[in-house]
Design a protein around this motif. Sequence first.
Motif, PDB file in Angstrom:
ATOM      1  N   ASP A  48       0.824  -1.218   0.000  1.00  0.00           N
ATOM      2  CA  ASP A  48       0.000   0.000   0.000  1.00  0.00           C
ATOM      3  C   ASP A  48       0.854   1.261   0.000  1.00  0.00           C
ATOM      4  O   ASP A  48       0.591   2.216  -0.746  1.00  0.00           O
ATOM      5  N   ASP A  49       1.892   1.270   0.840  1.00  0.00           N
ATOM      6  CA  ASP A  49       2.767   2.447   0.903  1.00  0.00           C
ATOM      7  C   ASP A  49       3.476   2.679  -0.421  1.00  0.00           C
ATOM      8  O   ASP A  49       3.596   3.812  -0.895  1.00  0.00           O
ATOM      9  N   GLY A  50       3.967   1.586  -1.027  1.00  0.00           N
ATOM     10  CA  GLY A  50       4.687   1.712  -2.286  1.00  0.00           C
ATOM     11  C   GLY A  50       3.806   2.191  -3.423  1.00  0.00           C
ATOM     12  O   GLY A  50       4.224   3.012  -4.257  1.00  0.00           O
ATOM     13  N   ILE A  51       2.562   1.694  -3.468  1.00  0.00           N
ATOM     14  CA  ILE A  51       1.625   2.144  -4.502  1.00  0.00           C
ATOM     15  C   ILE A  51       1.284   3.620  -4.305  1.00  0.00           C
ATOM     16  O   ILE A  51       1.227   4.408  -5.263  1.00  0.00           O
ATOM     17  N   LYS A  52       1.081   4.018  -3.062  1.00  0.00           N
ATOM     18  CA  LYS A  52       0.738   5.406  -2.750  1.00  0.00           C
ATOM     19  C   LYS A  52       1.849   6.360  -3.191  1.00  0.00           C
ATOM     20  O   LYS A  52       1.591   7.487  -3.620  1.00  0.00           O
ATOM     21  N   LYS A  55       5.787   3.903  -6.459  1.00  0.00           N
ATOM     22  CA  LYS A  55       7.038   3.166  -6.575  1.00  0.00           C
ATOM     23  C   LYS A  55       6.846   1.695  -6.940  1.00  0.00           C
ATOM     24  O   LYS A  55       7.831   0.973  -7.119  1.00  0.00           O
ATOM     25  N   LEU A  56       5.586   1.246  -7.048  1.00  0.00           N
ATOM     26  CA  LEU A  56       5.328  -0.171  -7.315  1.00  0.00           C
ATOM     27  C   LEU A  56       4.350  -0.312  -8.489  1.00  0.00           C
ATOM     28  O   LEU A  56       3.199  -0.724  -8.311  1.00  0.00           O
ATOM     29  N   PRO A  57       4.792  -0.010  -9.705  1.00  0.00           N
ATOM     30  CA  PRO A  57       3.876  -0.075 -10.858  1.00  0.00           C
ATOM     31  C   PRO A  57       3.324  -1.469 -11.126  1.00  0.00           C
ATOM     32  O   PRO A  57       2.154  -1.602 -11.517  1.00  0.00           O
ATOM     33  N   ALA A  58       4.119  -2.503 -10.941  1.00  0.00           N
ATOM     34  CA  ALA A  58       3.633  -3.856 -11.197  1.00  0.00           C
ATOM     35  C   ALA A  58       2.562  -4.241 -10.180  1.00  0.00           C
ATOM     36  O   ALA A  58       1.497  -4.764 -10.541  1.00  0.00           O
ATOM     37  N   PHE A  59       2.831  -3.986  -8.904  1.00  0.00           N
ATOM     38  CA  PHE A  59       1.831  -4.276  -7.882  1.00  0.00           C
ATOM     39  C   PHE A  59       0.568  -3.445  -8.095  1.00  0.00           C
ATOM     40  O   PHE A  59      -0.555  -3.934  -7.898  1.00  0.00           O
ATOM     41  N   GLN A  60       0.744  -2.197  -8.507  1.00  0.00           N
ATOM     42  CA  GLN A  60      -0.420  -1.347  -8.753  1.00  0.00           C
ATOM     43  C   GLN A  60      -1.284  -1.919  -9.870  1.00  0.00           C
ATOM     44  O   GLN A  60      -2.517  -1.986  -9.746  1.00  0.00           O
TER      45      GLN A  60
END
Length: 522
Positions: A48-52, A55-60
Motif C-alpha cells: 500500500d505504501d509503495g503504490i501510494k 514506486k510499485l507499478p507492477a503491484f499497482q
Amino acid sequence: MFILTSGCQKEEAKPDEQDVVQVKSVKREDAKKVIFFMVDSLMSQAIDDGIKQDKLPAFQYLTEHGMYYKDMVSSFPTMSVTIDSSLITGTYPNRHHVPGLIWYSADKKKIINYGTGPMEIWKQGGNEVLQDALINLNGNHLNPQTPTIYEDLAKHGLKSGSINGLIYRGAANHRLTMPDWLTGITSLPKEVQVKGPDFFALGSLANPLENVKELPDGLTKRLGLSNEYSMEAVKYLIKENKLPDFLFVYLPDLDQKLHKKGPQERSGVEELDKQLGSLLQQFGSPQEALRKNIFIIAGDSGMTSLYSAQNNSVIDLPSLLKDYSVLKQGESVTDETDIVLAVNEAMAYVYNLNKENSLRDVAQALTTDPRIDLVSWKEKEWIHVLQGETNKEVKYTSNGSMVDRYQQKWTVEQDLDVLDLKLNTNVNTKNQTLSYGKYPDVLQRLSGALHSHSGEFLVVTAKPGYELADRSSPTHEGGGGHGSLHEKESLVPLIICGTNEKPQYLRIVDVKPYLLKLLTKD
C-alpha cells in the motif's frame, strides 16, 4: 542454508533431467495456467505504501486488475517451513506434521532443525541439520498420508512445477546433487533421490536447466536460493512455451531484509516489483499475461518490529526456567533432563521430559515474565491457555455449540478475553457464534500446533516487540520477527489476477482446495 552457502567451489554440470521435456501442460492451448508466487514476509502495508508513493507499478497494475485481500490468515507457528506445508497440503500441522523450523522428536530423542541460525546449527551438528532439511523434511517428516497439491494434480493428469519451494513432494522422480565440498565434510550421499512435481528446481542442488540456460546459482548468488534464480527459471518456461498447469515459485529475498531492518524496510518490495514487472513483460504485456494465466501472489507471514537490545527485546527462556534442568544445545537428552527447548523466534515449544513436573507448573514459571504473551498446553481433550503476566486462563475443546466464521465448532470456558474472543448469542435461535480479535483463527491454529507431533509440551508466544531465545538462538534486536499468533505476524496479502473465482475462506489452508478447483474445472 548458512552451511550450503559457505562452500568454496561451484559444481560441474550435472546430468540432464527430463523436467523440460515432460513439464509442458497437456491441456488445450487456451486453458489458463496458474502461477503462484509465495513471497517470504510480504506485507500489505509495504504494498500500500509503495503504490501510494508511485514506486510499485507492477503491484499497482495487479491490484487494480484483480482481487486484493490484506487479511489472509497464515498457519502457526508463522515460520516458512510450516506455512508452506500448510499451503501445499491444505492442512494445519496436526495433519501435515511439520511443527516448525525447529522441534523435538520424542521418538528419536533429538532436536529436528531445518536451519535456524549459524550458532545453533553448529552446536546441533551441521550434518544432522542438512539430513533433516534436505532429505527427511519432504521424505518422511511431511505426513505421507496427507497428499500435496502436486500429488493431487498428478492424479488428475495435470502438470506441475516448483521453483525453490521448501515443500515439494510430488509424484515424479528427481534427484538432489550435493556439491563435492559438502559430501566431503558430511555423511550426505552425492545424490539423493526425491519425489517432486514434474518440473523441480532447487537452486544448484536441482537445476533442470543446467545445460540449457545460465541461471544465477553460483556461490556469490547464494547457490540459486534467491529471487533472481526463481524469476529467471520462470522466464525460461514462459519463453519456451513450457509452463505447466500449476507452477509454484518461492521468492525468499525480502525476509532477510526485514529481519535486519524491520517491517518498515521498503527497498526489498521495490526490487520485487521490478522483477514482477519484467516477468509480466515476457508475455508481451501485462494484459496478455493475465489473458493467458492466473497470477496469484501471497505473503507467508507478517513481521513485528522488535525493540532494541537496550529495551530487552530478547526473552531468555533458560533463565526463566532456571529451576529446571534445561537441555543445552548440542548435548544429548539424559534421565536428568527436565526441559527441552525448540525456539521459533516469537514462538517456542517447551518439552517437559520429567513426569514429576506438571505442565501447569512450567507454564506458571514462564508467565512471570511480562513479555510473555500466551502459554498453552493440552490435557486430554482440552486445551488450556494462560495469559502472560496476569495468569488469566481460558480453556477450549472442539465439537461444541459455538461456531466461528469458518464453521468450526467449539466449547470455550473461563476467560475468553485471554484469546480476544467474543461470544455472540442470537436471541431468536439461541445459536452462539465466536468472533476473533487480534489472534485470527486462534482456536484451530493453536490446536494444530499442539497436536502436530507427539510428546508433552507447551506452546509459548512472545508479545509483539519481543522474541524468545535459547542460549544460541538467532535474534534480531531492532529488526523484525515473527512466529507468534498475533495478527501482525499472521495476516498476509493475497493478490489474485486472471480469474473471478474466490477462495471459500481467506486462510492459507484454504488455498489448496481453491487451486484444485481452478485447475480441475472443465
